[in-house]
Design an enzyme around this catalytic site. Sequence first.
Site, PDB file in Angstrom:
ATOM      1  N   ASN A   1       0.833  -1.196   0.000  1.00  0.00           N
ATOM      2  CA  ASN A   1       0.000   0.000   0.000  1.00  0.00           C
ATOM      3  C   ASN A   1       0.876   1.258   0.000  1.00  0.00           C
ATOM      4  OD1 ASN A   1       0.211  -1.080   2.801  1.00  0.00           O
ATOM      5  ND2 ASN A   1      -1.020   0.671   3.394  1.00  0.00           N
ATOM      6  N   ASP A   2       0.783   2.144   0.941  1.00  0.00           N
ATOM      7  CA  ASP A   2       1.328   3.504   0.823  1.00  0.00           C
ATOM      8  C   ASP A   2       2.800   3.565   0.429  1.00  0.00           C
ATOM      9  OD1 ASP A   2      -1.122   3.808   1.986  1.00  0.00           O
ATOM     10  OD2 ASP A   2      -0.448   5.022   3.656  1.00  0.00           O
TER      11      ASP A   2
ATOM     12  N   GLU B   1      -5.170  11.503   6.454  1.00  0.00           N
ATOM     13  CA  GLU B   1      -3.993  10.655   6.358  1.00  0.00           C
ATOM     14  C   GLU B   1      -2.954  11.298   5.438  1.00  0.00           C
ATOM     15  OE1 GLU B   1      -4.984   6.131   7.252  1.00  0.00           O
ATOM     16  OE2 GLU B   1      -5.575   6.687   5.216  1.00  0.00           O
TER      17      GLU B   1
END
Length: 486
Positions: free
Chosen positions: A45-46, A224
């Site tokens: 993910n990120d 976020e």
Amino acid sequence: MKKKTENEMNRVLMSLSEIEELRKTAVSSIYRQSYHIQPITGLMNDPNGFIYNNGMWHLFYQWCPWGAFHGLKHWYHVVSEDLINWKNLGVALYPDTYFDNGGDFTGTAYNINGLIHLFYSGIHSDKNSEAESYTCMAKLTDDNRVKKYSAPLFGPSDEYTHNQRDPKIIYDDDSGKYYIFIGAQTKDQNGCIIVYESDDPKKNWHMRGRLHVPGFESFGSMWECPSLEQLGSHDILIFCPQQLTLEGHGTGTNHNGYIIGSMDFDSLTFTPDGAFHLLDFGFESYAAECAANTEEANKKYLIAWMGLPDSSFPTDKEAWSGCMTLPRELTIRHRRLIQKPIHGLESMRKALVSPSLKVLPDTAEIAVTIYPDDFNMTLFSKPDGTGGLSIDYKDKTREITLDRSGMNIRFNVENGESRTRVLENGLTHLRIFIDKSSVEIFVNDGDAVFTSRIFPEADEHGFTISECTSINIWELGHTLEDDFII
């Protein structure tokens, strides 16, 4: 795929042998990418720690090795000399201390005295209490080994909920001070950014307070991946607000966007000069990060996760999920961020493909110049011209719409299957990058971008197009060294 137990999902990876069978399953997938960064197994993910240092681009990303789910997060490390050809280096951060036993979450990188330092959220997990987030630091040595500092820079603030994460380190020339932005949530469930300050990036951090963003006091329930970037004379606040819907973006509630304005560190205020704008108008783009230390004062490069929280994908059953977008170069035009494909991608071109064949290669670049009129193009259509991914433009309303409801494999349909963007100056040009399971559409030289995962089947490799000025299609080569390394 076998369902994982809680213990299997939340353990530290010790050796390649533990994931060899998962690797065999993952690499057998027909949807493995050719030129986008992707995980060796499991879930990516990120993007984290995106930085240029000593002639090399470094990128890290959150990685759960055990399958396509959000288990215990490690940081994986890849490098490139040109942002095009990428090489795996292996795991950089393992969640193996008291302060990060619940995972190493998103963060950034900064050059301190010639060495890359990583700033990240270490999650401490205690079965008897709520998880706590600590802002931690590690040093990358010359041989690309990572050494964690023995204690966090600071812990969570009691003034906010437990949702405090994703540190971004910033240096302010005017004050000579360092700042860390943390994505957070107020006790009344509003997203915000809290700010810490220090004279030394390695120590003595203290909380300054909450960043004031007038007009955005109640804009989503959590922010976020916050970032403050400077491009020319403009300050740009980038963040991911959650739990709100936006016009033209379906029913999805997780977004990635920016506000252009001006930052005042004395009053801890970011004053907007306009509205919140999406970075990407496609279906999957999140947690964008700009590279640090580009050594080019007026250039910024951005990369994002081609995914979203709370989503699933067809490759989940193949033991892997996720990839990164192509890196993009940022500029500002008419008070909007413009994202252009980086220079040099032309080197991936192999051969021209005749548009008259009406067949798409598995990996392709398409450049289309368009008359000032209505326009339609369908990618991944069936042999009879039906189905596929539709790009439709109406000149009267100046709206361009991407619709993937015509694909055989449909997923995350609950978030909507079409996305629309108004083009102030109409549609003149498209530059499209297709990989095995993704499409990135750059509109009008970066005026808008539509990024989406796509999973075409064997009978979905055609395309249709309305009248246009010109079209070129190139087959693209393979630029990713997908070595099995930890």
